[in-house]
Write a protein that holds these residues in place. Structure first.
Motif, short mmCIF file in Angstrom:
data_model
loop_
_atom_site.label_atom_id
_atom_site.label_comp_id
_atom_site.label_asym_id
_atom_site.label_seq_id
_atom_site.Cartn_x
_atom_site.Cartn_y
_atom_site.Cartn_z
N CYS A 271 0.83 -1.20 0.00
CA CYS A 271 0.00 0.00 0.00
C CYS A 271 0.86 1.25 0.00
O CYS A 271 1.60 1.51 0.95
N GLY A 272 0.73 2.04 -1.07
CA GLY A 272 1.39 3.33 -1.12
C GLY A 272 0.40 4.47 -1.17
O GLY A 272 0.78 5.62 -1.40
N SER A 273 -0.88 4.18 -0.95
CA SER A 273 -1.92 5.20 -1.03
C SER A 273 -2.25 5.73 0.36
O SER A 273 -2.32 4.98 1.33
N VAL A 274 -2.47 7.05 0.43
CA VAL A 274 -2.89 7.67 1.68
C VAL A 274 -4.37 8.01 1.66
O VAL A 274 -4.87 8.65 2.58
N ASN A 275 -5.07 7.56 0.63
CA ASN A 275 -6.50 7.85 0.51
C ASN A 275 -7.26 7.25 1.68
O ASN A 275 -7.02 6.09 2.05
N PRO A 276 -8.19 7.99 2.28
CA PRO A 276 -8.97 7.45 3.41
C PRO A 276 -9.72 6.17 3.07
O PRO A 276 -9.91 5.32 3.96
N VAL A 277 -10.16 6.02 1.83
CA VAL A 277 -10.85 4.80 1.43
C VAL A 277 -9.93 3.59 1.59
O VAL A 277 -10.31 2.55 2.14
N THR A 278 -8.70 3.72 1.11
CA THR A 278 -7.74 2.63 1.24
C THR A 278 -7.39 2.38 2.70
O THR A 278 -7.26 1.22 3.13
N ARG A 279 -7.23 3.42 3.48
CA ARG A 279 -6.88 3.23 4.88
C ARG A 279 -7.99 2.48 5.62
O ARG A 279 -7.71 1.64 6.48
N ARG A 280 -9.25 2.75 5.27
CA ARG A 280 -10.35 2.00 5.88
C ARG A 280 -10.28 0.52 5.48
O ARG A 280 -10.55 -0.37 6.30
N ASP B 122 2.52 -1.58 4.56
CA ASP B 122 1.82 -0.29 4.53
C ASP B 122 2.80 0.85 4.76
O ASP B 122 3.66 0.79 5.64
N THR B 123 2.66 1.92 3.97
CA THR B 123 3.51 3.09 4.12
C THR B 123 2.83 4.23 4.88
O THR B 123 3.42 5.29 5.05
N ASN B 124 1.60 4.01 5.34
CA ASN B 124 0.91 5.04 6.12
C ASN B 124 1.45 5.08 7.54
O ASN B 124 1.73 4.03 8.14
N ASP B 125 1.59 6.28 8.09
CA ASP B 125 2.02 6.41 9.48
C ASP B 125 0.95 5.88 10.41
O ASP B 125 -0.25 6.11 10.20
N PRO B 126 1.34 5.16 11.47
CA PRO B 126 0.34 4.68 12.43
C PRO B 126 -0.20 5.84 13.27
O PRO B 126 0.52 6.83 13.51
N PRO B 127 -1.44 5.78 13.70
CA PRO B 127 -1.99 6.85 14.54
C PRO B 127 -1.17 7.01 15.82
O PRO B 127 -0.89 6.03 16.51
N ILE C 229 9.08 7.29 -1.08
CA ILE C 229 8.25 6.24 -0.49
C ILE C 229 7.90 5.19 -1.53
O ILE C 229 8.00 3.97 -1.28
N SER C 230 7.47 5.61 -2.71
CA SER C 230 7.10 4.65 -3.75
C SER C 230 8.32 3.86 -4.21
O SER C 230 8.22 2.64 -4.45
N HIS C 231 9.47 4.52 -4.32
CA HIS C 231 10.69 3.82 -4.72
C HIS C 231 11.04 2.73 -3.70
O HIS C 231 11.38 1.60 -4.08
#
Length: 265
Positions: free
Chosen positions: A76-85, A136-141, A164-166
């Protein structure tokens, strides 16, 4: 360049014609008028592509989903809220989820570290044992903030996105090099492009659509065919990853223990 109102093509005017649309009905009307006017080259948004597919009236048998590897590895390289859910939903269902720390995803030298090599092996082991795995590349809460690390290093938003994508593409390549045999999934166009660059692949062969906006393709790397699922960050319901896992037969956990796999595909 001529700008026109919805559904008003003009074959007598040379050059590029641009059409405004405010609704799905506008898109349908534009597509129909372009079709009957003989226009053969169009470009537009995803909504127009959905309309265009129907207007082309293509015939033939529907594509079949091939036999896929029964390991689903999600990058996962997306930060979109839909993907995070979707990621949260899958994690709650039992999917192992590993989040890259800011230093790991932003600093190129980490890719050459022993820590990186150890983690790649661990992710590989987890995927083969559990049948599903999320990187996952999203930061944890409440966890370390990549923005702070980027600011310290003087990185702007574009540099952060590229790094990040690289990193994610390189990690996926190393997993394949280590022998991972899995159905891959990339969320976010940057992630997919980074993986293609990492494995030196310049084309993907489309197979079929598994869900709305969720496309199955394949590519060849080191003389082996790999299937990959890709989607834009904003597509899909919360249980999408779970449904894809069931579709591919991925996962060693008992289905009765994974509530999101019930009454799905």
């Amino acid at each position: 360049m001529i700008q026109r109102h919805p559904g008003d093509p003009d074959n007598d005017s040379p050059g590029i014609q641009v059409f405004d649309a405010a609704s799905d009905d506008d898109l349908l009307r534009i597509g129909w008028r372009l079709g009957v006017s003989g226009v053969r080259l169009c470009a537009g948004c995803a909504g127009f592509a959905a309309v265009l597919a129907n207007l082309l009236a293509l015939s033939g048998p529907p594509p079949q989903v091939p036999a896929l590897e029964k390991i689903l590895f999600i990058a996962c390289g997306s930060v979109n809220p839909v993907t995070r859910r979707q990621l949260d939903y899958a994690e709650q269902a039992g999917f192992p989820r590993f989040r890259l720390l800011p230093e790991e995803k932003l600093l190129p030298e980490w890719l050459e570290s022993r820590d990186c090599a150890v983690k790649v092996k661990y992710w590989y082991k987890t995927a083969t044992q559990k049948g599903v795995c999320i990187l996952d590349t999203n930061d944890p809460p409440g966890g370390p903030d990549a923005k702070a690390v980027a600011a310290e290093r003087g990185l702007d938003l574009q540099q952060v996105r590229i790094r990040i994508s690289h990193t994610l593409g390189q990690l996926m390549r190393r997993l394949l090099d280590n022998g991972l045999e899995a159905t891959l999934m990339c969320t976010g166009g940057d992630t997919l492009l980074a993986l293609m660059r990492a494995v030196n692949v310049t084309e993907l062969t489309p197979v079929c659509e598994l869900d709305t906006g969720v496309v199955l393709t394949h590519f060849t790397y080191q003389r082996k065919n790999h299937y990959i699922i890709s989607k834009s960050g904003g597509f899909g319901e919360a249980d999408l990853l779970c449904r894809l896992a069931k579709l591919t037969g991925a996962g060693t956990m008992q289905k009765e223990d994974i509530s999101c796999l019930r009454n799905t595909i």
